[in-house]
Design a protein around this motif. Sequence first.
Motif, PDB file in Angstrom:
ATOM      1  N   ILE A 240      52.164 -69.183 -96.183  1.00 51.34           N
ATOM      2  CA  ILE A 240      51.461 -69.887 -95.115  1.00 51.34           C
ATOM      3  C   ILE A 240      50.557 -70.967 -95.692  1.00 51.34           C
ATOM      4  O   ILE A 240      50.520 -72.113 -95.206  1.00 51.34           O
ATOM      5  CB  ILE A 240      50.658 -68.905 -94.253  1.00 51.34           C
ATOM      6  CG1 ILE A 240      51.615 -67.996 -93.463  1.00 51.34           C
ATOM      7  CG2 ILE A 240      49.723 -69.637 -93.301  1.00 51.34           C
ATOM      8  CD1 ILE A 240      50.932 -66.866 -92.730  1.00 51.34           C
ATOM      9  N   LEU A 241      49.815 -70.647 -96.746  1.00 52.25           N
ATOM     10  CA  LEU A 241      48.933 -71.640 -97.370  1.00 52.25           C
ATOM     11  C   LEU A 241      49.730 -72.813 -97.920  1.00 52.25           C
ATOM     12  O   LEU A 241      49.323 -73.972 -97.790  1.00 52.25           O
ATOM     13  CB  LEU A 241      48.118 -70.972 -98.492  1.00 52.25           C
ATOM     14  CG  LEU A 241      47.039 -69.991 -98.049  1.00 52.25           C
ATOM     15  CD1 LEU A 241      46.399 -69.319 -99.271  1.00 52.25           C
ATOM     16  CD2 LEU A 241      45.967 -70.706 -97.231  1.00 52.25           C
ATOM     17  N   THR A 242      50.870 -72.530 -98.537  1.00 47.73           N
ATOM     18  CA  THR A 242      51.717 -73.607 -99.064  1.00 47.73           C
ATOM     19  C   THR A 242      52.217 -74.498 -97.941  1.00 47.73           C
ATOM     20  O   THR A 242      52.226 -75.734 -98.069  1.00 47.73           O
ATOM     21  CB  THR A 242      52.914 -73.010 -99.823  1.00 47.73           C
ATOM     22  OG1 THR A 242      52.433 -72.195-100.896  1.00 47.73           O
ATOM     23  CG2 THR A 242      53.785 -74.113-100.396  1.00 47.73           C
ATOM     24  N   GLN A 243      52.626 -73.905 -96.839  1.00 46.98           N
ATOM     25  CA  GLN A 243      53.127 -74.696 -95.719  1.00 46.98           C
ATOM     26  C   GLN A 243      52.018 -75.533 -95.088  1.00 46.98           C
ATOM     27  O   GLN A 243      52.246 -76.674 -94.666  1.00 46.98           O
ATOM     28  CB  GLN A 243      53.763 -73.781 -94.672  1.00 46.98           C
ATOM     29  CG  GLN A 243      55.031 -73.082 -95.134  1.00 46.98           C
ATOM     30  CD  GLN A 243      56.135 -74.054 -95.503  1.00 46.98           C
ATOM     31  OE1 GLN A 243      56.334 -75.064 -94.835  1.00 46.98           O
ATOM     32  NE2 GLN A 243      56.858 -73.749 -96.572  1.00 46.98           N
ATOM     33  N   LEU A 244      50.814 -75.014 -95.018  1.00 51.27           N
ATOM     34  CA  LEU A 244      49.691 -75.787 -94.492  1.00 51.27           C
ATOM     35  C   LEU A 244      49.378 -76.975 -95.385  1.00 51.27           C
ATOM     36  O   LEU A 244      48.987 -78.050 -94.906  1.00 51.27           O
ATOM     37  CB  LEU A 244      48.461 -74.888 -94.329  1.00 51.27           C
ATOM     38  CG  LEU A 244      48.550 -73.842 -93.218  1.00 51.27           C
ATOM     39  CD1 LEU A 244      47.329 -72.930 -93.237  1.00 51.27           C
ATOM     40  CD2 LEU A 244      48.676 -74.520 -91.844  1.00 51.27           C
ATOM     41  N   TRP A 245      49.547 -76.809 -96.693  1.00 53.19           N
ATOM     42  CA  TRP A 245      49.386 -77.919 -97.633  1.00 53.19           C
ATOM     43  C   TRP A 245      50.410 -79.016 -97.321  1.00 53.19           C
ATOM     44  O   TRP A 245      50.093 -80.209 -97.328  1.00 53.19           O
ATOM     45  CB  TRP A 245      49.540 -77.398 -99.060  1.00 53.19           C
ATOM     46  CG  TRP A 245      49.308 -78.413-100.146  1.00 53.19           C
ATOM     47  CD1 TRP A 245      50.243 -79.172-100.782  1.00 53.19           C
ATOM     48  CD2 TRP A 245      48.053 -78.766-100.722  1.00 53.19           C
ATOM     49  NE1 TRP A 245      49.663 -79.979-101.715  1.00 53.19           N
ATOM     50  CE2 TRP A 245      48.316 -79.752-101.718  1.00 53.19           C
ATOM     51  CE3 TRP A 245      46.742 -78.350-100.518  1.00 53.19           C
ATOM     52  CZ2 TRP A 245      47.303 -80.325-102.493  1.00 53.19           C
ATOM     53  CZ3 TRP A 245      45.731 -78.923-101.294  1.00 53.19           C
ATOM     54  CH2 TRP A 245      46.013 -79.884-102.252  1.00 53.19           C
ATOM     55  N   LEU A 246      51.633 -78.606 -97.016  1.00 56.59           N
ATOM     56  CA  LEU A 246      52.675 -79.568 -96.674  1.00 56.59           C
ATOM     57  C   LEU A 246      52.397 -80.228 -95.326  1.00 56.59           C
ATOM     58  O   LEU A 246      52.712 -81.407 -95.129  1.00 56.59           O
ATOM     59  CB  LEU A 246      54.039 -78.871 -96.644  1.00 56.59           C
ATOM     60  CG  LEU A 246      54.526 -78.314 -97.981  1.00 56.59           C
ATOM     61  CD1 LEU A 246      55.831 -77.540 -97.783  1.00 56.59           C
ATOM     62  CD2 LEU A 246      54.728 -79.427 -98.996  1.00 56.59           C
ATOM     63  N   VAL A 247      51.828 -79.482 -94.387  1.00 56.37           N
ATOM     64  CA  VAL A 247      51.450 -80.052 -93.099  1.00 56.37           C
ATOM     65  C   VAL A 247      50.456 -81.193 -93.299  1.00 56.37           C
ATOM     66  O   VAL A 247      50.549 -82.254 -92.655  1.00 56.37           O
ATOM     67  CB  VAL A 247      50.847 -78.968 -92.184  1.00 56.37           C
ATOM     68  CG1 VAL A 247      50.168 -79.596 -90.969  1.00 56.37           C
ATOM     69  CG2 VAL A 247      51.931 -77.997 -91.720  1.00 56.37           C
ATOM     70  N   LEU A 248      49.510 -81.002 -94.207  1.00 57.67           N
ATOM     71  CA  LEU A 248      48.505 -82.026 -94.468  1.00 57.67           C
ATOM     72  C   LEU A 248      49.086 -83.249 -95.160  1.00 57.67           C
ATOM     73  O   LEU A 248      48.582 -84.361 -94.986  1.00 57.67           O
ATOM     74  CB  LEU A 248      47.376 -81.446 -95.329  1.00 57.67           C
ATOM     75  CG  LEU A 248      46.488 -80.386 -94.688  1.00 57.67           C
ATOM     76  CD1 LEU A 248      45.507 -79.829 -95.711  1.00 57.67           C
ATOM     77  CD2 LEU A 248      45.727 -80.977 -93.501  1.00 57.67           C
ATOM     78  N   SER A 249      50.137 -83.067 -95.939  1.00 58.60           N
ATOM     79  CA  SER A 249      50.623 -84.151 -96.801  1.00 58.60           C
ATOM     80  C   SER A 249      51.738 -84.977 -96.187  1.00 58.60           C
ATOM     81  O   SER A 249      52.141 -85.986 -96.766  1.00 58.60           O
ATOM     82  CB  SER A 249      51.099 -83.574 -98.139  1.00 58.60           C
ATOM     83  OG  SER A 249      52.242 -82.758 -97.972  1.00 58.60           O
ATOM     84  N   GLY A 250      52.265 -84.598 -95.018  1.00 61.14           N
ATOM     85  CA  GLY A 250      53.364 -85.373 -94.444  1.00 61.14           C
ATOM     86  C   GLY A 250      53.689 -84.966 -93.030  1.00 61.14           C
ATOM     87  O   GLY A 250      53.048 -84.079 -92.443  1.00 61.14           O
ATOM     88  N   ASN A 251      54.688 -85.623 -92.455  1.00 63.71           N
ATOM     89  CA  ASN A 251      55.170 -85.349 -91.098  1.00 63.71           C
ATOM     90  C   ASN A 251      56.582 -84.787 -91.179  1.00 63.71           C
ATOM     91  O   ASN A 251      57.554 -85.541 -91.264  1.00 63.71           O
ATOM     92  CB  ASN A 251      55.192 -86.642 -90.281  1.00 63.71           C
ATOM     93  CG  ASN A 251      53.842 -87.003 -89.700  1.00 63.71           C
ATOM     94  OD1 ASN A 251      53.300 -86.278 -88.866  1.00 63.71           O
ATOM     95  ND2 ASN A 251      53.282 -88.121 -90.134  1.00 63.71           N
ATOM     96  N   PHE A 252      56.723 -83.474 -91.172  1.00 59.61           N
ATOM     97  CA  PHE A 252      58.032 -82.836 -91.307  1.00 59.61           C
ATOM     98  C   PHE A 252      58.443 -82.116 -90.024  1.00 59.61           C
ATOM     99  O   PHE A 252      58.962 -80.997 -90.071  1.00 59.61           O
ATOM    100  CB  PHE A 252      58.027 -81.871 -92.490  1.00 59.61           C
ATOM    101  CG  PHE A 252      57.738 -82.538 -93.806  1.00 59.61           C
ATOM    102  CD1 PHE A 252      58.709 -83.280 -94.451  1.00 59.61           C
ATOM    103  CD2 PHE A 252      56.486 -82.443 -94.385  1.00 59.61           C
ATOM    104  CE1 PHE A 252      58.453 -83.920 -95.654  1.00 59.61           C
ATOM    105  CE2 PHE A 252      56.202 -83.073 -95.591  1.00 59.61           C
ATOM    106  CZ  PHE A 252      57.194 -83.813 -96.226  1.00 59.61           C
ATOM    107  N   ALA A 253      58.178 -82.778 -88.877  1.00 58.22           N
ATOM    108  CA  ALA A 253      58.505 -82.184 -87.581  1.00 58.22           C
ATOM    109  C   ALA A 253      57.936 -80.767 -87.521  1.00 58.22           C
ATOM    110  O   ALA A 253      56.790 -80.549 -87.888  1.00 58.22           O
ATOM    111  CB  ALA A 253      60.007 -82.231 -87.337  1.00 58.22           C
ATOM    112  N   TRP A 254      58.750 -79.798 -87.068  1.00 54.86           N
ATOM    113  CA  TRP A 254      58.227 -78.422 -87.001  1.00 54.86           C
ATOM    114  C   TRP A 254      58.774 -77.544 -88.120  1.00 54.86           C
ATOM    115  O   TRP A 254      58.683 -76.324 -88.064  1.00 54.86           O
ATOM    116  CB  TRP A 254      58.527 -77.783 -85.638  1.00 54.86           C
ATOM    117  CG  TRP A 254      59.964 -77.743 -85.253  1.00 54.86           C
ATOM    118  CD1 TRP A 254      60.910 -76.848 -85.661  1.00 54.86           C
ATOM    119  CD2 TRP A 254      60.637 -78.634 -84.357  1.00 54.86           C
ATOM    120  NE1 TRP A 254      62.123 -77.124 -85.090  1.00 54.86           N
ATOM    121  CE2 TRP A 254      61.985 -78.217 -84.280  1.00 54.86           C
ATOM    122  CE3 TRP A 254      60.234 -79.737 -83.614  1.00 54.86           C
ATOM    123  CZ2 TRP A 254      62.922 -78.867 -83.481  1.00 54.86           C
ATOM    124  CZ3 TRP A 254      61.165 -80.377 -82.826  1.00 54.86           C
ATOM    125  CH2 TRP A 254      62.478 -79.948 -82.766  1.00 54.86           C
TER     126      TRP A 254
END
Length: 474
Positions: A240-254
């Motif tokens: 979950i923490l890794t995915q939240l990092w990715l949420v902050l760094s780009g726009n990857f839809a859902w």
Amino acid sequence: MGWFIAPDYWLSRLVFQRALAAVYLVAFLTAALQFRALLGERGMLPIPRFVERVPFRRAPSLFHWRYSDALFAAVAWAGCAVSAALLAGLDSWLPLWGGMLLWLVPWALYLSIVNVGQTWYGFGWESLLLETGFLAVFLGNDEVAPPIVVLFLLRWILFRVEFGAGLIKLRGDECWRKLTCLDYHHETQPMPGPLSWFFHHLPAPLHRAEVAANHVTQLLVPFLLFTPQPVATAGASLMILTQLWLVLSGNFAWLNWITIVLALSAVQWPGRAPASVPAAPLWYEVVVLAVAVLVVALSYRPVVNMISRSQVMNRSFDPLHLVNTYGAFGSISRVRYEVVVEGTLDDGPPEDAEWREYEFRGKPGDPRHWPRQFAPYHLRLDWLMWFVALSPAYAGAWFGALVERLLENDRDTLRLLRHSPFPRDRPPLYVRARLFRYRYTSWRELRETGACWERTYVREFLPPVRLVEAAERP
């Protein structure tokens, strides 16, 4: 059967179901707001043409029975309504069989959309939502404790998502093995977010640490999902923490959000089921075990693909998208290219014309326009424009149709854009496309110019065309 249920995951199921309903809602809303220009009767890739040449058995969809824009809109908005009802917890107020049928509705509706979505729906997170949504049908409601079989099948999806992505990276671009991919990725990813510029400018040693941590999370941590608690919760929390990092760094839809939803199902939240919960009815146990057998059988080809040296990413092996294979960014672009689309009202020589640029919502255009956060909402046209910049082969039939719609000032197409430089009653006489190289500015350049991008002209991508010429293009 006492082993069949897992009362300690009562709250885990509730969190998972509400979060999944929210993702469904975004997916249906995306479909409702964009379909006319992309897939409608006058869309770039019309559904009626698709169902004429692709039989139902290859792409099951209710639109094989009949298609109209009104029917598609009804399906999409009905999906929004059912998703909102599930988000509000309506399934908990129904009998067990009623709750299962309610969860089956968004899965069937979205399957009908994805299976006729063609290029616009060729993303891995479409199948991931369908696979997850199918298992959610059998997770039960307040009448029964969560079935442990379904909980482990959800972890099986999460395992394949993460482990498959980790393997494709190690087998793919050497920069993943050298820990250097993030030197480029934040700049060249499909759709940068508002913080991507800052992520790109992080120190190189931190980029190396990011890649190394990604390898650990995707190649080692997934095995923790099948260990006893609280270790499984710890593994899911790291994901979950890794995915939240990715949420902050780009726009990857859902993509990141549906992965987080899956991880939430593996987290053992505090709280137990009410003491008066009855035992699961026999018919429910039989159905769940039958689904488990089906999923295990259908997992053969995805597993063979995952362990193969010729592993492919994001493929469905059955028309219902029940068990799929996943993966992302097996290779990383070192240079960012963007296709810039322009139009003119002038009827003279192209070199003397005044060309005006169309602005897209998410993809880079004007160097001074700072990227915005759109995910989990999915800008499908912007994503496909990124692929086109990688290679003209990705344009297919839809790019010529896009140019034709721009020459017509088509209302539905213009709604997909951030800005059209032409008034509604004066469409352009010519439209052209040019390829530019984009790079992030430095800190000094940002202070001096206020631009986050610097772009350099590369070559002509599409020569100026008029409406008749655009219509004749494939």
